[in-house]
Design a protein around this motif. Structure first.
Motif, mmCIF file in Angstrom:
data_model
loop_
_atom_site.group_PDB
_atom_site.id
_atom_site.type_symbol
_atom_site.label_atom_id
_atom_site.label_comp_id
_atom_site.label_asym_id
_atom_site.label_seq_id
_atom_site.Cartn_x
_atom_site.Cartn_y
_atom_site.Cartn_z
ATOM 1 N N PHE A 117 -60.008 14.002 18.151
ATOM 2 C CA PHE A 117 -59.205 14.536 19.350
ATOM 3 C C PHE A 117 -58.599 15.943 19.010
ATOM 4 C CE2 PHE A 117 -58.269 10.073 20.968
ATOM 5 C CZ PHE A 117 -59.611 9.958 21.637
ATOM 6 N N LYS A 118 -57.850 16.049 18.049
ATOM 7 C CA LYS A 118 -57.240 17.278 17.449
ATOM 8 C C LYS A 118 -58.285 18.571 17.143
ATOM 9 C CE LYS A 118 -53.424 15.601 15.113
ATOM 10 N NZ LYS A 118 -52.537 15.172 13.927
ATOM 11 N N THR A 119 -59.301 17.848 16.641
ATOM 12 C CA THR A 119 -60.567 18.926 16.230
ATOM 13 C C THR A 119 -61.301 19.414 17.751
ATOM 14 O OG1 THR A 119 -60.912 17.943 14.358
ATOM 15 C CG2 THR A 119 -62.626 19.392 15.155
ATOM 16 N N LEU A 120 -61.491 18.473 18.553
ATOM 17 C CA LEU A 120 -62.018 18.836 19.949
ATOM 18 C C LEU A 120 -60.955 19.800 20.763
ATOM 19 C CD1 LEU A 120 -64.320 18.308 21.814
ATOM 20 C CD2 LEU A 120 -62.967 16.332 22.677
ATOM 21 N N LEU A 121 -59.806 19.524 20.673
ATOM 22 C CA LEU A 121 -58.999 20.200 21.320
ATOM 23 C C LEU A 121 -58.833 21.602 20.729
ATOM 24 C CD1 LEU A 121 -56.432 17.175 22.821
ATOM 25 C CD2 LEU A 121 -58.584 18.491 23.925
ATOM 26 N N SER A 122 -58.499 21.837 19.584
ATOM 27 C CA SER A 122 -58.455 22.913 18.829
ATOM 28 C C SER A 122 -59.239 24.222 19.133
ATOM 29 C CB SER A 122 -58.550 22.778 17.377
ATOM 30 O OG SER A 122 -59.688 22.490 16.813
ATOM 31 N N HIS A 123 -60.537 24.000 19.802
ATOM 32 C CA HIS A 123 -61.600 24.981 20.300
ATOM 33 C C HIS A 123 -61.423 25.307 21.623
ATOM 34 C CE1 HIS A 123 -62.776 25.486 16.235
ATOM 35 N NE2 HIS A 123 -62.824 24.185 15.669
ATOM 36 N N ALA B 294 -61.027 3.344 13.870
ATOM 37 C CA ALA B 294 -59.948 3.358 13.107
ATOM 38 C C ALA B 294 -59.146 4.682 13.669
ATOM 39 C CB ALA B 294 -60.204 3.912 11.918
ATOM 40 N N GLU B 295 -57.848 4.434 14.138
ATOM 41 C CA GLU B 295 -56.965 5.395 14.917
ATOM 42 C C GLU B 295 -57.011 6.837 14.300
ATOM 43 O OE1 GLU B 295 -52.842 6.120 16.587
ATOM 44 O OE2 GLU B 295 -53.166 3.839 16.263
ATOM 45 N N PRO B 296 -56.527 7.003 12.873
ATOM 46 C CA PRO B 296 -56.713 8.036 12.195
ATOM 47 C C PRO B 296 -57.789 9.120 12.401
ATOM 48 C CG PRO B 296 -55.889 6.370 10.584
ATOM 49 C CD PRO B 296 -56.816 5.821 11.895
ATOM 50 N N TRP B 297 -58.974 8.480 12.386
ATOM 51 C CA TRP B 297 -60.198 9.099 12.764
ATOM 52 C C TRP B 297 -60.542 9.634 14.331
ATOM 53 C CZ3 TRP B 297 -64.487 9.871 9.140
ATOM 54 C CH2 TRP B 297 -64.257 9.489 7.985
ATOM 55 N N ALA B 298 -59.985 8.725 14.984
ATOM 56 C CA ALA B 298 -60.129 9.302 16.407
ATOM 57 C C ALA B 298 -59.204 10.036 16.753
ATOM 58 C CB ALA B 298 -59.606 7.753 17.195
#
Length: 120
Positions: free
Chosen positions: A38-44, A30-34
């Motif tokens: 990505f946002k979470t991964l890149l935020s840190h 599901a695109e919203p989950w993906a």
């Protein structure tokens, strides 16, 4: 002979990390989950770890990271941060992650190649 395992809080090392979703659910189809992952991964990225490469599959992820804190803390921020945001932003009450994660310390290019091929 298998080398002695170092404690994963050795911050100068790069690791291949993988973790699965709970019961191998294909949440990231599901695109919203993906996008949220990505946002979470890149935020840190840059403050908690150096992110060299990553692959997101429907039911798991692979990362090449160098933690700037402990490896456990870096993965906790990724998985825990995503779970928190999924509940808040997507309204999900699902169990998201299988407990724990697998990691391999990258010693040299040969280690990276053999580790990567083992997971294909």
């Amino acid at each position: 002979m298998k080398p002695t395992r170092e404690h994963s809080t050795n911050n100068a090392q790069t690791y291949f990390v993988t973790s699965d979703t709970w019961e191998r659910r294909a949440l990231f189809n599901a695109e919203p989950w993906a996008r949220l992952f990505f946002k979470t991964l890149l935020s840190h990225r840059g403050d908690t770890y150096l992110l060299h490469e990553f692959v997101l599959m429907p039911d798991h992820f692979h990362l090449l990271i160098t933690p700037l804190t402990s490896l456990e803390k870096a993965v906790q921020l990724i998985k825990g941060g995503f779970s928190f945001r999924a509940k808040k932003d997507l309204g999900s009450n699902l169990e998201i992650w299988r407990r724990g994660f697998a990691d391999h310390r990258i010693r040299d290019y040969g280690t990276l190649t053999s580790t990567f091929i083992a997971y294909i």
